[in-house]
Design an enzyme around this catalytic site. Structure first.
Site, PDB file in Angstrom:
ATOM      1  N   GLU A 149      -4.703 -10.007   0.761  1.00 16.69           N
ATOM      2  CA  GLU A 149      -4.911  -8.424   1.129  1.00 16.69           C
ATOM      3  C   GLU A 149      -3.993  -7.212   0.699  1.00 16.69           C
ATOM      4  OE1 GLU A 149      -5.775  -7.846   5.475  1.00 16.69           O
ATOM      5  OE2 GLU A 149      -6.141  -5.912   4.950  1.00 16.69           O
ATOM      6  N   SER A 183     -12.225  -2.080   5.862  1.00 19.39           N
ATOM      7  CA  SER A 183     -12.598  -0.904   5.992  1.00 19.39           C
ATOM      8  C   SER A 183     -11.704   0.159   6.145  1.00 19.39           C
ATOM      9  CB  SER A 183     -13.694  -0.682   7.284  1.00 19.39           C
ATOM     10  OG  SER A 183     -12.738  -1.169   8.479  1.00 19.39           O
ATOM     11  N   LYS A 210      -8.906  -9.182  -0.795  1.00 14.83           N
ATOM     12  CA  LYS A 210      -9.338  -8.315   0.288  1.00 14.83           C
ATOM     13  C   LYS A 210      -8.661  -6.879   0.122  1.00 14.83           C
ATOM     14  CE  LYS A 210      -9.642  -7.438   5.287  1.00 14.83           C
ATOM     15  NZ  LYS A 210      -9.799  -8.128   6.288  1.00 14.83           N
TER      16      LYS A 210
HETATM   17  P1  13P Z   1     -10.243  -2.802   8.781  1.00 10.96           P
HETATM   18  O1  13P Z   1     -11.433  -3.273   8.396  1.00 10.96           O
HETATM   19  O2  13P Z   1     -10.141  -2.140  10.393  1.00 10.96           O
HETATM   20  O3  13P Z   1      -9.277  -1.853   8.052  1.00 10.96           O
HETATM   21  O4  13P Z   1      -9.570  -4.017   9.358  1.00 10.96           O
HETATM   22  C1  13P Z   1      -9.488  -5.033   8.314  1.00 10.96           C
HETATM   23  C2  13P Z   1      -8.179  -5.876   8.196  1.00 10.96           C
HETATM   24  O5  13P Z   1      -8.149  -7.100   8.281  1.00 10.96           O
HETATM   25  C3  13P Z   1      -7.128  -5.213   8.156  1.00 10.96           C
HETATM   26  O6  13P Z   1      -5.989  -6.174   8.007  1.00 10.96           O
END
Ligand code: 13P
Length: 341
Positions: free
Chosen positions: A178, A262, A220
Site C-alpha cells: 500500500e 478511499s 493497494k
Molecule cells: P481508507 O479507505 O479510509 O483510506 O483506509 C484504507 C486503509 O487501509 C488505509 O491504510
C-alpha cells in the site's frame, strides 16, 4: 501445502468475482478518532463490540472477500466466544492483518515520513498466521508539496514495502502493498498523477529487486485526485482516466488485483470513481476496493455504540459493500443507494 500453492489459494479466495476488501485495521489512535467522531470513547470493549458487529454482518461475504484486522482484533472474541478472525472466516471472508508499526519522520528529509516495523517481522507474521491471518498489509504514505515527496522518501519507502512483501511471501502470507499518496493539500490532479507514477515506479523497481512474486501480491494504491483543498473537483470519468493512465504505465500485468484505498473521499465518491474505472473496459488486473472510511463511516454513524442500532448499522455496511461490489464490475447506479443516507 507448498508455500507457493498456499499463496495462490489465498489470492484466488480474495479475488473471487464481485468482492473487495474491508479495511478494519485502524491503529489505536486512528480508531479512537473515528469513535470519538460519533461520541464514543475508545475502550477495548467498545472496539471489540464494534469489530464484532462488522465481522458478523450476515451476507457480507457476498461482496467482501477479505478483511484487514488490527493486531488487537485477532485476539478478540464475539459474544458467543468465537474468535473474531473465525467469525470472518465463517462468513467466507479471509482474515488479514496490518503488520506495519506506523510512520515516523524520515531523518534528513523534512516533511517526509517512513513506515517502520521490519525488525522481527518474520516472527510476527508467523505468529499472525497461526492466529488465522492469510494476508497482510503495510502502508507507506507520501505527502505532496512543493518539494515532496523527496526521491529519498520514495526509495526508502519502496525498499520497506518490498522487504515486507518478501518476508510475507516466505511465510505463505499474501502481501498487500500500500503506497498512499495523500489527499491533503491544494495540488492539481496533474501533480498527483506525476507523483503517483514516480511512487509506483519506485515501488515496483524495489519489488523486483527483492524477488517478490507479483502473481502473489495485491496492490493497494490511492486514486489520482486533486488535493482536497483544491477548488477544482474532479468528475469520476476524469479520476478514472488519470488513474488508469498511471497504473497502465507502472503496474505489471502479472499483479492480480488493484484494491484502492478511499483516502478521505466520501463513500459515494469512492464508489462512483471505482465504477468509472471499471467502465473504461478490461484492464490487466481486477480493479476493486479495500476501503476503510468509505465502508465504515455510515456504519459508525448508524451504530453510535447502541446495541439497539446494531442491525441498522449492519444494513449500512451491507449497502455500501453492495454498491462497491457493483462498482467493481462497472455496474453501479446511483439508484442502488439507500435513500436515508
Ligand atoms: P481508507 O479507505 O479510509 O483510506 O483506509 C484504507 C486503509 O487501509 C488505509 O491504510
Amino acid at each position: 501445502m507448498r508455500v507457493q500453492d498456499e499463496l495462490q489459494a489465498t489470492v484466488d479466495a480474495l479475488t473471487r468475482p464481485g468482492r473487495g476488501i474491508l479495511a478494519a485495521d485502524e491503529s489505536a489512535p486512528t480508531i479512537a478518532k473515528r469513535l470519538q467522531a460519533v461520541g464514543l470513547e475508545s475502550t477495548p470493549e467498545i472496539r471489540n463490540a464494534y469489530r464484532a458487529l462488522l465481522l458478523t454482518t450476515a451476507g457480507l461475504g457476498e461482496f467482501v472477500g477479505g478483511v484487514i484486522l488490527f493486531e488487537e482484533t485477532l485476539g478478540q472474541k464475539n459474544a458467543d466466544g468465537t474468535p473474531l478472525p473465525q467469525c470472518a472466516a465463517r462468513g467466507g471472508i479471509v482474515p488479514g492483518i496490518k503488520v506495519d508499526a506506523g510512520k515516523i519522520p524520515l531523518a534528513h528529509a523534512p516533511g517526509d515520513e517512513i513506515t517502520q516495523g521490519l525488525d522481527g517481522l518474520a516472527k510476527r507474521v508467523e505468529a499472525y498466521r497461526q492466529q488465522g491471518a492469510r494476508f497482510a498489509k503495510w502502508r507507506a504514505v507520501y505527502h505532496i508539496a512543493d518539494r515532496l515527496p523527496s526521491r529519498l522518501a520514495m526509495e526508502t519507502n519502496a525498499e520497506g514495502l518490498a522487504r515486507y512483501a518478501a518476508i510475507c511471501q516466505e511465510s505463505g502470507v499474501v502481501p498487500i502493498v500500500e503506497p498512499e499518496v495523500l489527499l491533503d493539500g491544494d495540488h492539481t490532479m496533474e501533480h498527483c498523477a506525476e507523483t503517483t507514477e514516480a511512487v509506483l515506479h519506485a515501488v515496483f523497481h524495489a519489488l523486483h529487486r527483492h524477488r517478490v512474486v507479483l502473481e502473489h501480491m495485491l496492490l493497494k494504491p490511492s486514486m489520482v485526485l486533486p488535493g482536497k483543498e483544491n477548488a477544482r473537483k474532479a468528475l469520476p470519468a476524469e479520476v478514472a482516466e488519470w488513474t488508469i493512465h498511471v497504473l497502465r504505465r507502472t503496474v505489471p500485468a502479472a499483479v492480480p488485483g488493484v484494491y484502492f484505498l478511499s483516502g478521505g473521499q466520501t463513500p459515494r465518491e469512492a464508489t462512483a470513481n471505482l465504477d468509472a474505472m471499471n467502465r473504461l473496459g478490461p484492464q490487466p488486473w481486477h480493479l476493486r476496493f479495500s476501503y476503510g472510511r468509505a465502508l465504515q463511516d455510515p456504519v459508525l454513524r448508524a451504530w453510535r455504540g447502541q446495541p439497539a442500532n446494531a442491525s441498522v448499522a449492519q444494513q449500512a455496511l451491507l449497502a455500501r459493500a453492495r454498491c462497491n461490489s457493483a462498482a467493481s464490475q462497472g455496474r453501479y447506479e446511483a439508484a442502488m443507494e439507500p435513500v436515508a443516507e
